[in-house]
Motif scaffolding. Structure first.
Motif, short mmCIF file in Angstrom:
data_model
loop_
_atom_site.label_atom_id
_atom_site.label_comp_id
_atom_site.label_asym_id
_atom_site.label_seq_id
_atom_site.Cartn_x
_atom_site.Cartn_y
_atom_site.Cartn_z
N ILE B 168 0.64 -1.12 -0.01
CA ILE B 168 -0.10 0.07 -0.10
C ILE B 168 1.03 1.28 -0.02
O ILE B 168 0.63 2.04 -0.74
N MET B 169 1.68 1.38 0.80
CA MET B 169 2.83 2.29 0.87
C MET B 169 3.64 2.56 -0.56
O MET B 169 3.52 3.57 -1.05
N LEU B 170 3.83 1.63 -1.21
CA LEU B 170 4.43 1.71 -2.60
C LEU B 170 3.27 2.25 -3.44
O LEU B 170 3.73 2.90 -4.53
N TYR B 172 1.03 4.29 -3.09
CA TYR B 172 0.96 5.87 -2.87
C TYR B 172 2.29 6.63 -3.39
O TYR B 172 2.03 7.60 -3.78
N ILE B 173 3.39 6.09 -3.00
CA ILE B 173 4.63 6.68 -3.27
C ILE B 173 4.94 6.54 -4.92
O ILE B 173 4.95 7.74 -5.25
N TYR B 176 2.14 9.26 -6.25
CA TYR B 176 2.56 10.68 -6.18
C TYR B 176 3.82 11.12 -6.98
O TYR B 176 3.95 12.23 -7.52
N VAL B 177 4.73 10.22 -6.84
CA VAL B 177 6.29 10.70 -7.67
C VAL B 177 5.84 10.72 -8.92
O VAL B 177 6.42 11.71 -9.54
N SER B 179 3.14 11.28 -10.42
CA SER B 179 2.27 12.53 -10.66
C SER B 179 2.99 13.78 -10.59
O SER B 179 3.00 14.52 -11.52
N PHE B 180 4.14 13.72 -9.87
CA PHE B 180 4.98 14.84 -9.72
C PHE B 180 5.57 15.12 -11.19
O PHE B 180 5.66 16.48 -11.80
N GLN B 183 3.34 16.08 -13.89
CA GLN B 183 2.68 17.61 -13.74
C GLN B 183 4.16 18.38 -14.06
O GLN B 183 3.67 19.72 -14.47
N THR B 184 5.24 18.20 -13.89
CA THR B 184 6.21 18.93 -14.23
C THR B 184 6.74 18.92 -15.62
O THR B 184 7.20 19.81 -16.27
N LYS B 294 -2.00 11.23 -10.03
CA LYS B 294 -2.45 11.02 -8.66
C LYS B 294 -3.54 10.08 -8.60
O LYS B 294 -4.10 9.93 -7.44
#
Lengths: 319, 388
Positions: B168-170, B172-173, B176-177, B179-180, B183-184, B294
């Motif tokens: 689960i942690m992976l 989300y990591i 989000y990463v 997605s970063f 988006q950039t 995300k």
């Protein structure tokens, strides 16, 4: 510095109360991955309550908020009884049951929110708007440098959480009920032999975890988004599970982990602000609690001691 | 009351009592129960459930619609269903294989994003020819997914981390990463998603003209079906498959029997990751052509339902993913036709999930009833004998 503490506390405390719910359930021997769904369903019930009763109160009244928290607790525990039913009566795999309940919570609340908004309020939306929660400064103490920040612009729910957490701690560690509950997680046969009803105690544990998660979910709905929408399912339930695993299934160490998560998150935001980075970096900040959990788990999982009968169906005939 | 109970028990034993077919019959019973629940729900909303289910079939291309637009027919609808089934098939195989080894992989969504994102960035935006690009995309999908799988398996084996929490942690990591970076660097300012990949790298041939129809052709579906057969062989006939199932049933006993538990777990997670990676590339570079920042794809979570419903067997996964995607795909047509909310599709799917989580209990009940009935019969027989 102040904003790190203020935001950190308002994030950690709901996380903490959800984790306590998880500790209750898992100390009773029922693995509870359903926290995520429970908090979401609780927040849904609370949001619905606000949407229904808001008109009867003058604007700015805080009563709907407290009522919402109450119904969130009730809704959470009613929904949790489903987890109890599956795990205790239907002998389902507890991990799978938890995940299934999370998925059901997401689709059920999305469906109900849309349907209710459409048919009762005549809107096309999946949200219930909430009023902005008031924030309080405690006189005198909040003036103390640094430490005073713990008492500055506090959400009212933080007090509720502290009180509930104290009661929960007392019951779990200082009363016969708590002892029986913990025994159910370690050696259910002993409880049975001593005349306790394992199924009933476990139901109690699961329902408690539902109520506490519902409360936590409602607090998140007020602090993070000031509405209920399916975006409440952001993984906070899972985060609190890792907090309690890292806290070794004990309440006090879990508080420490939750505070760590909260401060890591708010600290990251402050860091981005002071460095003047663009807002897209907030995605990276959001990963901080998760990365931290993963690293901490790697270092501390070996020493972990989960309740011995955790995740096992209680079978009278088995020794 | 008692008689009614008896009759129900008899019907249940008669339909589901044969243990060699129980995998299928119990699954069918679960489907029946959840469709029944869905029907009650539709009735409560004032809709005709039979009409609703018919329009689901029509939307999914399994029943002819009254009218079709130009270049469209029941075949195009069916091909589009297959286009959605392909990623779901891989994802459910990933969950099923891990479950067989006693591991619960909820990182499928994260693995899908990781492989889809890596493949998009490395190949999707390059101008390689399609003969080079497509195999490379598949290869990258396999490697990326496998790597995450190995990581989770290794953490479990070496550090005893709970694989559920770490996956689960992976999730989300990764979400989000990636997605970063999207988006950039790779954002399309109009759609707010990542830029569309080049058609050359896409694993689905979209709007291909066949006869006078325009259809989507999922290229990896045949490979998926081959993998189903291969996996069934692996689980039934090879040493690795035996080890896998043994570890899943009882890790301690397997250790005493001389099976290398750690290595088996890591292998299982690696394979599970490979399938999830394939699901990712077929989803993000096939069915769709861009990533939404995300957002964890629902496929990864629905795949758990599919794997459970399919009784964790490869062929079961194939059938179950067809069923679940039929409900998912047909709902758009149903909601436009009957005016029901689209969300009801995921609701029916999750009820299906809930019921199939209890399939073990249903099986237990049926076998208990069977024993009871047999005992009753024996008692009656002996009573008659004494009378004689």
């Amino acid at each position: 510095m102040n904003s790190i503490i203020i935001d950190g506390m308002s994030f950690s405390l709901p996380l903490f109360i959800i984790a306590i719910g998880g500790i209750y359930s898992e100390s009773g021997g029922i693995t509870n991955l359903a926290l995520e769904g429970l908090l979401g369903f609780g927040a849904f019930c609370g949001g619905l309550t606000v949407a229904l009763i808001e008109q009867f109160f003058p604007s700015g009244s805080a009563i709907p908020m407290y009522l919402a928290m109450l119904t969130a607790m009730i809704g959470g525990s009613v929904y949790a009884s489903l987890h109890g039913l599956l795990c205790i009566n239907f002998r389902a795999n507890q991990v799978i049951s938890g995940v299934v309940i999370n998925i059901l919570a997401l689709s059920l609340t999305a469906f109900l929110a849309n349907q209710i908004n459409a048919s009762w309020f005549g809107k096309t939306s999946n949200k219930f708007m909430l009023a902005v929660s008031p924030r309080v400064d405690i006189p005198v103490i909040s003036k103390i440098p640094v430490l005073g920040a713990f008492f500055t612009s506090v959400y009212p729910y933080e007090f509720i959480i502290v009180v509930v957490a104290l009661v929960a701690w007392y019951i779990l560690y200082k009363t016969p009920t708590g002892l029986r509950l913990r025994a159910c997680g370690d050696n259910p046969h002993a409880v049975d032999a001593a005349g306790g009803n394992v199924a009933a105690i476990r139901y109690g544990a699961v329902l408690t975890s539902g109520a506490l998660s519902g409360l936590g979910g409602m607090c998140f709905a007020y602090s993070i988004s000031t509405n209920f929408s399916p975006s409440i399912f952001m993984g906070f339930g899972y985060l609190s599970i890792s907090a309690l695993i890292f806290g070794n299934w004990k309440i006090l160490p879990t508080l420490g982990t939750c505070l760590l998560f909260g401060f890591a998150r708010s600290g990251g935001y402050v860091l981005i602000n002071t460095l003047g980075l663009p807002s897209s970096f907030s995605d990276l900040v959001l990963t901080l609690p998760y990365v931290l959990t993963l690293i901490l788990l790697i270092f501390f999982s070996k020493a972990n001691q989960p309740p011995r009968a955790l995740g096992e169906v209680y079978d009278k005939g088995k020794r | 009351m008692g008689k009614k109970h008896q009759r129900m028990k008899k019907i249940m034993v008669k339909t589901m009592g044969n243990e060699s077919y129980q995998g299928i019959t119990v699954a069918l019973f679960c489907i029946f129960l959840s469709l029944l629940a869905g029907a009650v729900l539709l009735l409560a909303l004032g809709k005709n459930p039979l009409l609703a289910y018919k329009s689901i079939l029509q939307g999914a291309g399994l029943w002819a619609k009254p009218r079709y637009a130009g270049h469209r027919s029941i075949i195009t609808d069916f091909m589009s269903l297959l286009n959605y089934v392909t990623p779901m098939l891989f994802a459910s195989l990933s969950v099923a294989l891990a479950l067989r080894c006693g591991l619960f992989n909820i990182c499928v969504s994260g693995m899908m994003i990781f492989s889809g994102f890596t493949a998009s960035v490395l190949i999707g935006y390059s101008d390689l020819s399609s003969w080079l690009a497509k195999p490379l995309v598949i290869l990258i999908g396999i490697i990326a997914g496998g790597l995450i799988g190995v990581l989770i398996g290794f953490l479990k084996h070496r550090f005893n981390t709970n694989e559920v929490v770490s996956s689960i942690m992976l999730n989300y990591i990764i979400a989000y990463v990636s997605s970063f970076f999207i988006q950039t660097r790779f954002i399309d300012p109009v759609t707010r998603q990542s830029m569309k990949i080049n058609e050359a790298a896409r694993l689905t041939l979209t709007d291909t003209v066949v006869g006078n129809l325009k259809m989507d052709i999922p290229l990896l579906l045949p490979i998926g079906i081959l993998i189903v057969a291969g996996l069934a062989f692996l689980l039934k006939r090879t040493k690795l498959g035996f080890d896998l199932k043994a570890v899943g049933m009882n890790p301690k006993a397997s250790r005493y029997a001389g099976i290398n538990v750690g290595r088996t777990m890591v292998t299982a997670m690696a394979l599970s990751g490979v399938f999830a990676g394939l699901a990712g590339v077929t989803y993000f570079l096939g069915t769709f052509a861009s990533l939404q920042p995300k957002v964890l794809p629902d496929t990864g979570f629905d795949a758990i339902a599919v794997a459970l419903l399919g009784n964790q067997s490869p062929f079961g996964c194939l059938l179950a993913s067809l069923l679940v995607m039929t409900i998912n795909n047909g709902t758009t047509y149903m909601s436009s036709k009957l005016g029901v909310l689209r969300e009801i599709a995921s609701l029916i799917t999750s009820i299906l999930l809930l019921v199939s989580a209890c399939s073990g209990f249903i099986r237990y009940l049926v076998n208990k009833y069977k024993q009871e009935l047999e005992e009753n019969r024996k008692e009656e027989d002996s009573l008659e004998e004494t009378k004689l």
